[in-house]
Every structure is written in structure tokens, then in C-alpha cells.
Scaffold this motif. Structure first.
Motif, short mmCIF file in Angstrom:
data_model
loop_
_atom_site.label_atom_id
_atom_site.label_comp_id
_atom_site.label_asym_id
_atom_site.label_seq_id
_atom_site.Cartn_x
_atom_site.Cartn_y
_atom_site.Cartn_z
N THR A 39 18.35 54.06 10.23
CA THR A 39 18.47 52.56 10.35
C THR A 39 17.48 51.86 10.78
N ALA A 53 17.71 50.16 16.18
CA ALA A 53 18.97 51.07 16.45
C ALA A 53 18.66 52.32 17.30
N LEU A 92 25.72 50.21 18.91
CA LEU A 92 25.06 50.23 17.48
C LEU A 92 25.65 49.08 16.52
N GLU A 93 26.80 49.09 16.66
CA GLU A 93 27.29 47.95 15.60
C GLU A 93 27.16 46.52 16.04
N THR A 119 23.39 45.29 15.38
CA THR A 119 23.12 45.28 13.96
C THR A 119 22.15 44.10 13.20
#
Ligand code: NAD
Ligand code: MG
Length: 400
Positions: A327, A331, A364-365, A368
Motif C-alpha cells: 500500500t 500504511a 490501517l483502515e 487510508t
């Protein structure tokens, strides 16, 4: 060999102690100028006395008092400096030729980066620095003519197995002739534990590594295999290797420390006892080989070496790490920061072992939207690190 004056950052830790053990074997070629520690001031005072340190760096006024009370030498003892900025300043002292970066966590990033800016020889144990700021760190090393020697056993093994010309420069592309890097990992204490039982494992069980004796944070990381994930990211930066050319292999005996696979089908491996004094001595002595105090590896007694595929269901943190590297840098910063908080909460028994991966995944979500282009400086990296720690702390409190 040129005489080296060392600054050992994190000297009271597992890597720090092993470093002093090796240094004391070579009084003719190296000495300790400075030590640092965050806790255990009695240990630090003992070390400073044994190695005749000129400077020690401690976190607070209270720590300085504890150090003073613990000091058992004749005379006033070393100069005592306080706080995170003092770590950076001490690295920059002109007497220091070599910096052992062995602070645990992203807390070690500013001082490691300072060593790169000052063009010193850096022995890098602090993998979190590369995970959080790999691009910035490697660029700083390159632009300032610093020398970077990986101490993490896997990366030290890979470095040893690289073509000679690849060891002489800081790479911007994969070494010619190298096809893949094969990173070995033991699989930790829970390689065979029933997955259903993992929710109930204790911090002490997680820290009981079958082969290595290490600090508690990296021991938990080894159990979750997030440590191997951090090492994939570390290898990506150190060797300028694309993620699809880095393979993780489980090797329960921890005798093969990692391997380099070449285009012609050859695989070169580095073997040895699981004792960090070997990679530390390699870094200190480079390009020569010096005594580390590590005994022989009796292959016939060992009998066999096993290799297995890692299981992503058992080790979700390994999958999260590969995903983070694919990513991008934001991240990777978040992966590391969230993990540091989650592991700390697990060690304090505030969350379960099996909640570490979900905390990281949620963080992590949540980040984003953060773009990699805003991560050009240390301040940018530290801001995202702090932001993620806030989110992770909240998530852990909800689970506590
Ligand atoms: P440890 O917990 O045993 O020691 C950490 C050291 O850092 C201690 O001296 C501690 O006082 C200091 N420290 C902790 N928090 C700090 C802070 N906020 N600011 C300043 N100093 C702080 O850890 P360790 O096992 O020696 O690991 C050190 C680093 O080396 C980690 O990044 C780890 O991933 C890496 N590493 C360790 C091993 C190993 O075998 N132990 C192997 C490979 C890599
Ligand atoms: Mg390692």
C-alpha cells in the motif's frame, strides 16, 4: 582496523548488552564513548562503570537521580544528559565514529536518522526506524556518506550473502544477479498451538521464544510474526528489493539466518548459533571478521534443518505487513505504530493476544486517506505515528 568510539543507544536492552559483551573483547580497536537507557538506571550505572563511558543519556531528572545514587565508581562518573534531544546531540558528538541503534520502537528513529545525517557508521538493530521511514532513512544515509550495517540477524545474513560490490554501496536497485531474498523465521512459540487456544495465551507464554532471548516487544512480535513482516519491509529498503522478490520461510531451528537466491539457481545461506553477538561482531568488525564469543555450531548434533510455508491464518500480522508494504509508506508507519500500542496493551494484559491483529487492521483502515506524499520529513512521519497511536489506544481501551 580504524579505532572506533561507540555510542550505544539502548545499552540496557538485549542488543545493547550483547554489544557491550563484544566491544569488551576488543579493547585495542574499540571503546565506548556514550550509553543510553530509558529505564533500569542501576544497570546503566553498572555498564557505564565497566566500559568507562564518558556520557550517559537518560530520559528524566528522576532517572538522573537514580543513576547518581546507583553510581559505584570512584570520582564523579560520566556526564549525564537528559531527554530525547540529548540522544540526537550525543550521536552528533565528534568523538563518536559508530552508533549502535538499539532503542526499541519508533522512539529510536530520530537518533538513528541523526547518525545517518552525520555520516557515521550505523549498526542498525532498530528495524522500526526503517519500517516507519525507510525511504527517508536510506536517502539520508546515501546523501551523507554514512555507512549502514544491518544487525537484525536476517538482514545481516543477507548482507553477508550478497555480492561483494553490493556490500560497498547503499543500493538504489536490486543487486545484479540476485533473484530473491529468502527470509527465515522460527514461527515463534505458537507455531503449533491450536488456533482456538491463542485467545488465552499470556504475555509470558508469548515472550518465551524457542530459540532467541530478546526484549519483550520483539518477542511478542516474533510470536505474531509481525516481526517477520517488519523484516520484509526492512529488507525491501535495505536491499532495494521489490516485495514480490522477498519470500518468508519458516525454519524452526533458527540456524539458517536467511538466504540470497541468485539467477543461476544458487542459494547462499548464512548459518550460526542464534546469538546476536555474531551479527553485532560482523557489524563492528566489517570488513574484517572478529571474535564474538559465540561457540561452534555442531551440525551433526543438530541433525536436521526444517523449512515450511508460513500460515497466514495463524499469523494474520504477516499478511497485514505484506499488504502495508504494497500500500505504501503511510500504511507502514501506521502498521508499526498500531502494533507498538497493541503489543504494549497485550503485555499489560489489557487486550488479548488475538486482538493485536484486529487493532492493527482497524488502524490501517482508519488512515487510508493519508497520502505518502506528505511523509518526506521526520516531522511528517512522527505526526502520523502519533496520530495512529491515538487511534490504536482508543481501540485498545474499547477492548479492555
Ligand atoms: P529491549 O527492550 O531489550 O531494549 C530496548 C532498549 O531501548 C533499552 O535499553 C531501553 O531502555 C531503551 N528504550 C526503550 N524505550 C525507549 C524510549 N522511548 N526512548 C529511548 N530509549 C528507549 O529491546 P531489544 O530486544 O534489545 O531490541 C532493540 C531493537 O533491536 C528493537 O528495535 C528490536 O526490534 C531490534 N532487534 C532485536 C533483536 C534481539 O535479539 N533482541 C534482534 C533483532 C533486532
Ligand atoms: Mg530478526
Amino acid at each position: 582496523m580504524k579505532f572506533q568510539q561507540l555510542c550505544v543507544l539502548g545499552s540496557t536492552g538485549s542488543i545493547g548488552e550483547s554489544t557491550l559483551d563484544v566491544v569488551l573483547r576488543h579493547p585495542d580497536t574499540m571503546a565506548v564513548y556514550a550509553l543510553s537507557a530509558y529505564s533500569r538506571m542501576e544497570k546503566l550505572a553498572e555498564q557505564a562503570l565497566a566500559v568507562h563511558a564518558k556520557v550517559v543519556v537518560v530520559p528524566t531528572e528522576q532517572a538522573r537521580e537514580r543513576f547518581r545514587r546507583a553510581w559505584a565508581g570512584n570520582g564523579p562518573g560520566p556526564e549525564i544528559r537528559i531527554g530525547a534531544q540529548a540522544l540526537v546531540d550525543t550521536v552528533l558528538d565528534s568523538q563518536v565514529t559508530t552508533v549502535m541503534a538499539a532503542i526499541v520502537g519508533a522512539a529510536g528513529l530520530p537518533s538513528a536518522l541523526a547518525a545517518a545525517q552525520a555520516g557515521k557508521r550505523i549498526l542498525l538493530a532498530n528495524k522500526e526506524a526503517l519500517v516507519a521511514a525507510g525511504g527517508l532513512f536510506m536517502r539520508t544515509v546515501r546523501e551523507n556518506g554514512a555507512e549502514l550495517l544491518p544487525i537484525d540477524s536476517e538482514h545481516n545474513a543477507i548482507f553477508q550473502c550478497m555480492p561483494q560490490n553490493a556490500r560497498a554501496t547503499i543500493p538504489t536497485e536490486p543487486a545484479t544477479g540476485v533473484r530473491r531474498l529468502l527470509l527465515t523465521g522460527s514461527g515463534g512459540p505458537f507455531r503449533k498451538t491450536a488456533i482456538a487456544q491463542l485467545a488465552d495465551v499470556t504475555p509470558d507464554q508469548a515472550c518465551a521464544h524457542p530459540n532467541w532471548s530478546m526484549g519483550r516487544k520483539i518477542s511478542v512480535d516474533s510470536a505474531t510474526m509481525l516481526n517477520k513482516g517488519l523484516e520484509v519491509i526492512e529488507a525491501h529498503w535495505l536491499f532495494a528489493m521489490p516485495v514480490d522478490r522477498i519470500q518468508v520461510v519458516i525454519h524452526p531451528q533458527s540456524m539458517v539466518h536467511s538466504m540470497v537466491e541468485y539467477e543461476d539457481g544458487s542459494i547462499l545461506a548464512q548459518l550460526g548459533q542464534p546469538d546476536m553477538r555474531t551479527p553485532i561482531a560482523y557489524g563492528l568488525g566489517f570488513p574484517e571478521r572478529i571474535d564474538s564469543g559465540v561457540g561452534l555450531l555442531q551440525l551433526a548434533t543438530l541433525g536436521r534443518l526444517d523449512f515450511e510455508e508460513p500460515d497466514f491464518e495463524r499469523f494474520p500480522c504477516l499478511r497485514l505487513s505484506f499488504d502495508a508494504l504494497k500500500t505504501g509508506q503511510a500504511a507502514c508507519v501506521a502498521l508499526n505504530a498500531a502494533n507498538e500500542i497493541a503489543v504494549d496493551c497485550f503485555l499489560k494484559q489489557q487486550i488479548r493476544y488475538t486482538e493485536i491483529a484486529p487493532v492493527i487492521e482497524s488502524c490501517l483502515e482508519r488512515i487510508t486517506g493519508c497520502s505518502d506524499t506528505n511523509l518526506d520529513s521526520l516531522d511528517d512521519v512522527l505526526a502520523l505515528d502519533a496520530h495512529t497511536r491515538g487511534i490504536a489506544t482508543e481501540l485498545c481501551l474499547l477492548k479492555a
